[in-house]
Design a protein around this motif. Structure first.
Motif, mmCIF file in Angstrom:
data_model
loop_
_atom_site.group_PDB
_atom_site.id
_atom_site.type_symbol
_atom_site.label_atom_id
_atom_site.label_comp_id
_atom_site.label_asym_id
_atom_site.label_seq_id
_atom_site.Cartn_x
_atom_site.Cartn_y
_atom_site.Cartn_z
ATOM 1 N N ASP A 99 0.820 -1.095 -0.006
ATOM 2 C CA ASP A 99 -0.073 0.065 0.047
ATOM 3 C C ASP A 99 0.955 1.263 -0.026
ATOM 4 O O ASP A 99 2.081 1.294 0.180
ATOM 5 C CB ASP A 99 -0.823 0.114 1.246
ATOM 6 C CG ASP A 99 -0.418 -0.051 2.490
ATOM 7 O OD1 ASP A 99 0.879 0.643 2.672
ATOM 8 O OD2 ASP A 99 -0.886 -0.412 3.375
ATOM 9 N N ARG A 100 0.299 2.285 -0.309
ATOM 10 C CA ARG A 100 1.042 3.670 -0.292
ATOM 11 C C ARG A 100 1.975 3.804 0.889
ATOM 12 O O ARG A 100 2.898 4.380 0.594
ATOM 13 C CB ARG A 100 -0.056 4.728 -0.399
ATOM 14 C CG ARG A 100 0.389 6.163 -0.456
ATOM 15 C CD ARG A 100 -1.020 7.126 -0.579
ATOM 16 N NE ARG A 100 -0.418 8.579 -0.766
ATOM 17 C CZ ARG A 100 -0.287 9.050 -2.097
ATOM 18 N NH1 ARG A 100 -0.329 8.093 -3.206
ATOM 19 N NH2 ARG A 100 0.163 10.202 -2.088
ATOM 20 N N ASP A 101 1.380 3.622 2.161
ATOM 21 C CA ASP A 101 2.112 4.226 3.227
ATOM 22 C C ASP A 101 3.202 3.264 3.600
ATOM 23 O O ASP A 101 4.674 3.697 3.728
ATOM 24 C CB ASP A 101 1.348 3.890 4.370
ATOM 25 C CG ASP A 101 0.096 5.017 4.757
ATOM 26 O OD1 ASP A 101 0.153 6.043 4.161
ATOM 27 O OD2 ASP A 101 -0.694 4.471 5.366
ATOM 28 N N ALA A 102 3.278 1.663 2.923
ATOM 29 C CA ALA A 102 4.427 1.158 2.977
ATOM 30 C C ALA A 102 5.525 1.471 1.913
ATOM 31 O O ALA A 102 6.713 1.383 1.970
ATOM 32 C CB ALA A 102 3.981 -0.364 2.682
ATOM 33 N N ILE A 103 4.786 1.705 0.720
ATOM 34 C CA ILE A 103 5.803 2.335 -0.283
ATOM 35 C C ILE A 103 6.526 3.762 0.129
ATOM 36 O O ILE A 103 7.761 3.734 -0.250
ATOM 37 C CB ILE A 103 5.055 2.642 -1.727
ATOM 38 C CG1 ILE A 103 4.608 1.091 -2.194
ATOM 39 C CG2 ILE A 103 5.853 3.246 -2.677
ATOM 40 C CD1 ILE A 103 3.436 1.274 -3.371
ATOM 41 N N LEU A 104 6.132 4.526 0.858
ATOM 42 C CA LEU A 104 6.912 5.703 1.337
ATOM 43 C C LEU A 104 7.730 5.443 2.327
ATOM 44 O O LEU A 104 8.524 6.004 2.470
ATOM 45 C CB LEU A 104 5.367 6.756 1.570
ATOM 46 C CG LEU A 104 4.878 7.456 0.602
ATOM 47 C CD1 LEU A 104 3.563 7.955 1.305
ATOM 48 C CD2 LEU A 104 5.621 8.152 -0.322
ATOM 49 N N ALA A 105 7.305 4.304 3.160
ATOM 50 C CA ALA A 105 8.123 4.017 4.273
ATOM 51 C C ALA A 105 9.617 3.436 3.768
ATOM 52 O O ALA A 105 10.367 3.567 4.335
ATOM 53 C CB ALA A 105 7.506 2.911 4.981
ATOM 54 N N SER A 106 9.353 2.804 2.497
ATOM 55 C CA SER A 106 10.493 2.140 1.961
ATOM 56 C C SER A 106 11.665 3.158 1.277
ATOM 57 O O SER A 106 12.775 2.874 1.460
ATOM 58 C CB SER A 106 10.045 1.351 0.760
ATOM 59 O OG SER A 106 9.954 2.136 -0.503
ATOM 60 N N GLY A 107 11.260 4.437 1.190
ATOM 61 C CA GLY A 107 11.995 5.382 0.433
ATOM 62 C C GLY A 107 12.346 5.164 -0.810
ATOM 63 O O GLY A 107 12.831 6.160 -1.385
#
Length: 170
Positions: A99-107
């Protein structure tokens, strides 16, 4: 063990391992899972053509010219972020269930003021750093010479890093 190769030709697909590095476990943070899936996608882009101005035809050719064998490329999960990374990487990560939050958390992606996501790296060589178990913990990218026209680093204000190398950590 010497992993250098004098072989000028890219490693045929039949010689490549399908997943060079172990995946994070089910209990790993979502950002780590996204990072692993994204780095695997970058590794799958090694044979994409580089712009005519770049000395090498593909990222694989670049790595071979630096003395790294196909076995090293696979073992280290080295890759390439093509110019059109943004949409393709995002589509890949969504297909993997992130999801979007996980993708952003990955950097691997950043969010613009309008809410759209954009790939952190485009037109760059990607070099993961692995832990003792072979799982990726962070990655850096290196600009092509000359810099790829899609490489945005340093173009959009004070927060951008125009450095030749660019690091993300989960």
């Amino acid at each position: 063990e010497d992993t250098r190769s004098d072989r000028p030709n890219p490693t045929p697909d039949a010689e490549r391992s399908p997943s060079p590095t172990p995946k994070p476990g089910d209990d790993a943070p979502a950002g780590e899972k996204v990072l692993a899936d994204g780095l695997e996608w970058f590794a799958d882009q090694l044979d994409r053509e580089l712009p005519d101005a770049v000395e090498h035809d593909t990222a694989r050719d670049y790595y071979h010219a630096r003395g790294w064998s196909g076995a090293t490329l696979d073992a280290k999960g080295l890759g390439y972020a093509p110019a059109d990374t943004g949409d393709q990487l995002l589509a890949h990560l969504h297909r993997k269930g992130h999801d979007r939050d996980a993708i952003l958390a990955s950097g691997l992606c950043r969010e613009w003021d309008d809410g759209n996501l954009s790939a952190t790296w485009t037109g760059r060589y990607v070099l993961p750093y692995l832990d003792d178990d072979g799982r990726p913990v962070f990655a850096i990218s290196r600009a092509t010479e000359p810099a790829h026209p899609s490489d945005w680093a340093g173009r959009y204000g004070e927060d951008d890093d125009p450095a030749k190398y660019h690091k993300i950590a989960v």
